[in-house]
Design an enzyme around this catalytic site. Structure first.
Site, PDB file in Angstrom:
ATOM      1  N   THR A  74       0.839  -1.202   0.000  1.00 58.75           N
ATOM      2  CA  THR A  74       0.000   0.000   0.000  1.00 58.75           C
ATOM      3  C   THR A  74       0.871   1.248   0.000  1.00 58.75           C
ATOM      4  OG1 THR A  74      -1.882  -1.091   1.041  1.00 58.75           O
ATOM      5  CG2 THR A  74      -1.734   1.293   1.304  1.00 58.75           C
ATOM      6  N   THR A 242      13.477   5.568   9.844  1.00 55.75           N
ATOM      7  CA  THR A 242      14.456   4.556  10.249  1.00 55.75           C
ATOM      8  C   THR A 242      14.084   3.210   9.655  1.00 55.75           C
ATOM      9  OG1 THR A 242      14.953   5.728  12.282  1.00 55.75           O
ATOM     10  CG2 THR A 242      15.452   3.366  12.244  1.00 55.75           C
ATOM     11  N   CYS A 328     -21.383  -9.611   2.257  1.00 58.32           N
ATOM     12  CA  CYS A 328     -21.687  -9.963   3.645  1.00 58.32           C
ATOM     13  C   CYS A 328     -20.430 -10.258   4.448  1.00 58.32           C
ATOM     14  CB  CYS A 328     -22.603 -11.179   3.689  1.00 58.32           C
ATOM     15  SG  CYS A 328     -24.077 -10.980   2.696  1.00 58.32           S
TER      16      CYS A 328
END
Lengths: 405, 41
Positions: A74, A242, A328
């Site tokens: 992402t 980092t 669902c």
């Protein structure tokens, strides 16, 4: 067998013990900051990161200097798309992608649209594929980037990446591909496949979560990006922060294993997947394969069990862990956008289940899964008025439905 | 999120499910619902 059984390898994979072993020193004694240049703790960490960079690069045919470590796909997608759009906005503001991309690409494109960019969302074929001809037709003089996935995360369809890459290079347009599902399952080579930017993720290939990489081509053409994270200028200024040394070491080892064991992994999962499908299709009627039968990831099987609803299927096969294209079972109220874009009807989209096969899957587990699926589908169809109507010869497409939702 | 025991019970032991004899003069037939939502009676 320990239940439930895992058949959701597209969602994530277990850490390979060899990867954990490689990471352990950097989770314990070797805790240095790779950016510390003044002492041995830092040098050790830096060497580990550079070794991992070489391993990641080798797995996709890149050079180590072309690898930027990130927190996962992402982030890599956000950096690639926003970074390229911002830097090349003088050249143009048009981007080509497809309707079946992962949300990370689609939502990033939506953001860019709100900032004045224009995005063409290609509609794929019925099997979920984007062709070279589709891309060619969408290209405009102001197109700066084509962003298409290598392999679809839901249906596993493989795009003709090399053909599209060649087209993009011939037309001077940058080509980004989301290879999150592809690396470790099909051969990936950024040179022969003409890729300019590519993302991959550790946890999809038996590595740790929270680490990934972005490949950024340095030569022919040299791709430049505007960093999306301000800070210490790590990763040659493209991604400050980092470095996650243990994660990066794990990603490196996972990529090395993905490269050296590609043939073995592929054969293993393909054999199990094909066996699974042959038995399912032999034992059940009205089952549809979603995706491209041939041009497909070897470990993926996305099936729609007509007249059975996805969530009740998931309940019926609760001893096996799978995902469904049914609304669902997802956070959104819409069924799978991928199946919709492919033109799969809502009914079949709702009854779709994605099965994934991996390094640890055994034949015994597959047999267990098949028995569960067959039993659940038969039982649910006994309750299904739709299945009863079909068996009586009624064409459901002629029924006018009232109410619902 | 796991299913509650009650839901699982109804799933495993469905109530009021099945078909009546459509040929019987005492049985009327009708279908309602939205198949894309999975709820059809």
């Amino acid at each position: 067998m320990k239940l439930p059984l895992y058949f959701d390898y597209q969602a994530t994979t277990p850490l390979d013990p060899r990867v954990l072993e490689a990471m352990m020193p950097y989770l314990t004694n070797e805790f240095g900051n790779a950016a510390s240049r003044s002492h041995a703790f830092g040098w050790t960490a830096e060497k580990a990161v550079e070794d991992a960079r070489a391993q990641v690069a080798a797995s996709i045919g890149a050079s180590p200097k072309e690898i930027v470590f990130t927190s996962g796909s992402t982030e890599s997608i956000n950096l690639a798309l926003k970074g390229v759009a911002e830097l090349y906005s003088d050249k143009g503001k048009h981007i080509v992608t497809s309707e079946v991309e992962h949300k990370a690409v689609l939502d990033t494109c939506k953001r860019l649209e709100s900032e004045g960019y224009t995005v063409t969302y290609l509609k794929p074929t019925k099997t979920g594929m984007v062709t070279r001809a589709m891309v060619e037709e969408a290209l405009r003089p102001d197109t700066i980037l084509v962003a298409l996935m290598w392999a679809n995360n839901e249906v596993g369809t493989l795009n003709p990446v090399r053909e599209i890459g060649e087209l993009c290079h011939a037309r001077g347009v940058l080509f980004f591909t989301d290879a999150t599902q592809a690396v470790g399952k099909v051969p990936v080579d950024v040179q022969t496949d003409h890729v300019d930017l590519l993302c991959l993720s550790g946890h999809k290939l038996y590595g740790p979560k929270g680490v990934g990489a972005l490949y950024v081509r340095r030569k022919d053409p040299r791709v430049r990006l505007v960093a999306q994270m301000d800070g210490g200028g790590h990763e040659r200024g493209m991604r400050s922060g980092t470095l996650n040394v243990p994660g990066i070491v794990g990603l490196g080892k996972a990529c090395e294993l993905a490269r050296t064991e590609l043939a073995k992994d592929t054969e293993h999962s393909r054999n199990l997947r094909d066996y699974f499908e042959s038995r399912i299709f032999a034992e059940l009627d009205h089952v549809a394969l979603n995706g491209d039968r041939e041009q497909r990831l070897p470990n993926n099987s996305n099936l729609s069990f007509a007249y059975v609803e996805g969530e009740s299927m998931i309940m019926g096969i609760k001893d096996i862990a799978v995902s469904s294209g049914s609304a669902c079972t997802s956070a959104s109220l819409e069924p799978s956008h991928v199946l919709r874009a492919m033109g799969v009807g809502d009914e079949l989209a709702h009854s779709s289940i994605r099965f994934g096969f991996g390094r640890k899957t055994t034949r015994e587990e597959v047999d267990f899964a098949i028995d569960q699926v067959v039993k659940a589908v038969r039982r649910l169809r006994e309750l299904s008025p739709l299945y009863e109507m079909v068996k009586e010869g009624i064409d459901l497409s002629t029924v006018q439905w009232q109410g619902g939702h | 999120m796991a299913y509650s025991d009650k839901v699982i019970d109804h799933y495993n032991n469905p109530r009021n499910v099945g078909s009546l004899d459509k040929q019987s003069p005492k049985v009327g037939t009708g279908v309602v619902g939205a198949p894309e939502c999975g709820d059809v009676m």
